[in-house]
Design an enzyme around this catalytic site. Sequence first.
Site, short mmCIF file in Angstrom:
data_model
loop_
_atom_site.label_atom_id
_atom_site.label_comp_id
_atom_site.label_asym_id
_atom_site.label_seq_id
_atom_site.Cartn_x
_atom_site.Cartn_y
_atom_site.Cartn_z
N ASP A 71 0.93 -1.07 0.14
CA ASP A 71 -0.11 0.03 -0.16
C ASP A 71 0.83 1.26 0.04
O ASP A 71 1.97 1.38 0.64
CB ASP A 71 -0.98 -0.10 1.28
N THR A 72 0.44 2.22 -0.81
CA THR A 72 1.12 3.35 -0.92
C THR A 72 0.57 4.67 -0.87
O THR A 72 -0.57 4.70 -1.35
CB THR A 72 1.95 3.37 -2.43
P1 IMP Z 1 -2.91 2.23 -3.29
O1 IMP Z 1 -1.48 1.69 -2.80
O2 IMP Z 1 -3.19 1.20 -4.64
O3 IMP Z 1 -3.73 2.20 -2.45
O4 IMP Z 1 -2.52 3.46 -4.14
C1 IMP Z 1 -2.91 4.78 -3.72
C2 IMP Z 1 -2.83 5.59 -4.74
O5 IMP Z 1 -1.66 6.39 -4.75
C3 IMP Z 1 -2.63 5.14 -6.16
O6 IMP Z 1 -4.11 5.30 -6.56
C4 IMP Z 1 -2.07 6.28 -6.98
O7 IMP Z 1 -2.96 7.46 -7.10
C5 IMP Z 1 -0.78 6.83 -5.87
N1 IMP Z 1 0.39 6.14 -6.14
C6 IMP Z 1 0.58 4.95 -5.49
N2 IMP Z 1 2.25 4.40 -5.94
C7 IMP Z 1 2.34 5.76 -6.65
C8 IMP Z 1 3.70 6.00 -7.53
O8 IMP Z 1 4.54 5.23 -7.63
N3 IMP Z 1 3.45 7.31 -8.42
C9 IMP Z 1 2.42 7.91 -8.10
N4 IMP Z 1 1.27 7.88 -7.55
C10 IMP Z 1 1.15 6.51 -6.89
#
Ligand code: IMP
Length: 195
Positions: A71-72
């Site tokens: 998760d990011t």
């Molecule tokens: P999740 O980890 O799928 O919840 O990601 C959350 C949101 O963070 C994603 O929908 C993207 O908008 C953003 N995100 C995650 N990783 C990156 C990255 O490497 N670059 C730019 N945006 C990111």
Amino acid sequence: MQIPKLIFATNNFNKVKEIKSVVGSSIDIVSLADAGIEIDIPEPHITLKENASEKSSVIHALTKENCFSEDTGLEVEALNGEPGVKSARYAGDGRSFQENINLLLNNLSGKTNRSAQFRTVISLIWNNQEYFFEGICKGQITDIQYGEEGFGYDPIFIPAGSNKTFASMSMEEKNSFSHRKKAIAQLVTFLKNIQ
Ligand code: IMP
């Protein structure tokens, strides 16, 4: 030695591409699509760690196989760490990357502190035990967006040590700075040492 196989618990094709390009042939990364698993995994928690854990636990319960998830979040200093864990749905559920970017730039308008960081937390389930890895990439939010590569907030994020946005970089160049690369590199080292 056998190459370890890991199911990557994500439906985000960009993440699969980035992580495969980092691990090369050292790990056999199997996406949910490749494993024939169709599931929308919830992210109901208020921390990246809990969400990562939720995603890998759901896939592990389903498959009983070694797997991982990540998760990011983009944490912006002048916005008290927002959008953070809400990065995917900052402008609301189902909103596009562009709508999230627009809202972020709007909320930052007039602010001189543009410091931000991407933070990735990986949850790995290996032989029924859970392990966590974290990667951080510090940088700055631009005033205007530019670049066509990548995804999410890439068009408005310049990593420290560069003068262009992630979206202006090839995947290899983004990987040389990226949060996700730092987290997965730790996982690769861990698996090398444990085997
Ligand atoms: P999740 O980890 O799928 O919840 O990601 C959350 C949101 O963070 C994603 O929908 C993207 O908008 C953003 N995100 C995650 N990783 C990156 C990255 O490497 N670059 C730019 N945006 C990111």
